[in-house]
Design an enzyme around this catalytic site. Structure first.
Site, PDB file in Angstrom:
ATOM      1  N   ASN A 102      12.631  28.173 -34.833  1.00 34.63           N
ATOM      2  CA  ASN A 102      12.093  27.636 -33.572  1.00 34.63           C
ATOM      3  C   ASN A 102      10.606  28.161 -33.428  1.00 34.63           C
ATOM      4  O   ASN A 102      10.429  29.307 -33.400  1.00 34.63           O
ATOM      5  CB  ASN A 102      13.042  28.023 -32.329  1.00 34.63           C
TER       6      ASN A 102
ATOM      7  N   HIS B 290       7.354  29.387 -29.536  1.00 35.08           N
ATOM      8  CA  HIS B 290       6.547  30.361 -29.146  1.00 35.08           C
ATOM      9  C   HIS B 290       5.207  30.528 -29.907  1.00 35.08           C
ATOM     10  O   HIS B 290       4.187  31.304 -29.071  1.00 35.08           O
ATOM     11  CB  HIS B 290       7.271  31.721 -29.294  1.00 35.08           C
TER      12      HIS B 290
ATOM     13  N   HIS C 123      11.364  22.399 -29.290  1.00 34.87           N
ATOM     14  CA  HIS C 123      11.869  22.142 -27.959  1.00 34.87           C
ATOM     15  C   HIS C 123      10.721  21.309 -27.234  1.00 34.87           C
ATOM     16  O   HIS C 123      10.095  21.988 -26.762  1.00 34.87           O
ATOM     17  CB  HIS C 123      12.515  23.064 -27.162  1.00 34.87           C
TER      18      HIS C 123
ATOM     19  N   ARG D 293      10.000  20.141 -24.302  1.00 35.37           N
ATOM     20  CA  ARG D 293      10.378  20.534 -22.707  1.00 35.37           C
ATOM     21  C   ARG D 293       9.852  19.197 -21.796  1.00 35.37           C
ATOM     22  O   ARG D 293       8.633  19.029 -22.191  1.00 35.37           O
ATOM     23  CB  ARG D 293       9.947  21.717 -22.135  1.00 35.37           C
TER      24      ARG D 293
ATOM     25  N   ARG E  39       5.725  22.786 -21.669  1.00 30.28           N
ATOM     26  CA  ARG E  39       5.132  24.080 -21.490  1.00 30.28           C
ATOM     27  C   ARG E  39       4.815  24.652 -22.948  1.00 30.28           C
ATOM     28  O   ARG E  39       3.903  25.486 -22.984  1.00 30.28           O
ATOM     29  CB  ARG E  39       6.227  25.249 -20.656  1.00 30.28           C
TER      30      ARG E  39
ATOM     31  N   GLU F 220      14.719  19.329 -30.289  1.00 25.49           N
ATOM     32  CA  GLU F 220      15.628  19.609 -29.104  1.00 25.49           C
ATOM     33  C   GLU F 220      14.956  19.088 -28.027  1.00 25.49           C
ATOM     34  O   GLU F 220      13.764  19.092 -27.708  1.00 25.49           O
ATOM     35  CB  GLU F 220      15.419  21.191 -28.700  1.00 25.49           C
TER      36      GLU F 220
ATOM     37  N   THR G 287      16.705  28.196 -22.543  1.00 28.79           N
ATOM     38  CA  THR G 287      17.715  27.411 -22.244  1.00 28.79           C
ATOM     39  C   THR G 287      19.033  28.336 -21.768  1.00 28.79           C
ATOM     40  O   THR G 287      19.427  29.103 -22.684  1.00 28.79           O
ATOM     41  CB  THR G 287      18.320  26.538 -23.709  1.00 28.79           C
TER      42      THR G 287
ATOM     43  N   GLU H 121      26.169  23.098 -31.616  1.00 26.64           N
ATOM     44  CA  GLU H 121      25.500  24.309 -31.891  1.00 26.64           C
ATOM     45  C   GLU H 121      25.912  25.029 -30.709  1.00 26.64           C
ATOM     46  O   GLU H 121      26.218  24.947 -29.589  1.00 26.64           O
ATOM     47  CB  GLU H 121      23.835  24.095 -31.919  1.00 26.64           C
TER      48      GLU H 121
ATOM     49  N   HIS I  72      20.433  30.939 -30.233  1.00 30.33           N
ATOM     50  CA  HIS I  72      20.114  31.524 -28.981  1.00 30.33           C
ATOM     51  C   HIS I  72      19.959  33.143 -28.939  1.00 30.33           C
ATOM     52  O   HIS I  72      21.237  33.513 -28.939  1.00 30.33           O
ATOM     53  CB  HIS I  72      20.776  30.787 -27.794  1.00 30.33           C
TER      54      HIS I  72
END
Ligand code: PXP
Length: 238
Positions: A7, A10, A43, A45, A49, A70, A101, A151, A192
């Site tokens: 992912n 970041h 993701h 969002r 963000r 996502e 999440t 998941e 996660h």
């Protein structure tokens, strides 16, 4: 072999801090694939963000890199997914103010909309996944909804492992869920909060075929990369 999804949200967070293009998200996705990851997870969002729409446009042009998108389970995000046609879509719950999440989808409450979205994505040959807490009832609903994958949220077990607390009950729960889901034909993923220790523990569950890991991999790369970049600068400074 378990597939590894990285992912990169970041990386976008760091880039966005300066409003320019460093670190280049697209280059990072290409590198991550070259370094052996199997898929890139982002993701998008609702508040954008980290990942932006323009990132998705560029990422979806990288045909060699499977993108796992996502999104929140609503029609607006479905439209975006159908437009960019990532290889995989994972539906996740989303709250505006959450840092990350928190927990899995509430399938009992949102069954109808999720079923509609999954059916649309399935019809376009986009692999569907539902991010859920490890519990049997949600797996039954997920199967009814006809998603290809689930998941399992590993936030709780990851936290317990990090704090050196007893994680046995949570591990048993995840194991039971993975076995049950696999026995009814669902592909099982996990993600996660995972780090190296959690990953090692969860690889023992043979029904899990994919990990999706973000924060730890991106955070840990700071330690792996600092030595190289500092010596590069020191050479320049000499
Ligand atoms: N899987 C899903 C569905 C997620 O929403 C997230 C967080 O965006 C992750 C995996 C990765 O979690 P982490 O960044 O804690 O590794």
């Amino acid at each position: 072999m378990i597939r590894l999804g990285v992912n990169i949200d970041h990386i976008a967070t760091i880039r966005n801090a300066r409003g320019e293009n460093h670190p280049d998200l697209i280059l990072s996705a290409k590198n991550i694939k070259n370094y052996g990851a199997d898929l890139i997870t982002v993701h998008l969002r609702e508040d954008r963000r980290h990942i932006k729409d323009r990132d998705l446009i560029k990422l979806s042009k990288l045909k060699r890199i499977p993108i796992n998108l996502e999104i929140a389970a609503n029609n607006k995000m479905l439209k975006i997914a159908l437009k960019f046609k990532p290889k995989f879509v994972c539906l996740v719950p989303e709250k505006r103010k959450e840092i990350t999440t928190e927990g899995g989808l509430n399938l009992s409450k949102n069954k109808n909309i999720i079923q509609k979205i999954v059916s649309k994505l399935n019809s376009k040959n986009i692999r569907t996944s539902l991010f859920i807490n490890p519990n049997i009832n949600d797996i039954k609903i997920a199967s009814y909804i006809n998603t290809k994958c689930i998941e399992l949220h590993t936030g709780k077990i990851s936290r317990l492992i990090k704090k050196n607390k007893n994680y046995n009950n949570e591990l048993i729960k995840i194991k039971k869920c993975a076995k049950y889901a696999s026995s009814i034909g669902l592909e099982v993923h996990a993600g996660h909060g995972m780090d190296i220790k959690t990953a090692k523990i969860l690889t023992k569950i043979k029904e899990i075929s994919e990990f999706n890991i973000g924060h730890f991999i991106i955070g840990e790369s700071i330690f792996f990369g600092l030595k190289k970049i500092i010596s590069k600068f020191k050479k320049i400074c000499k």
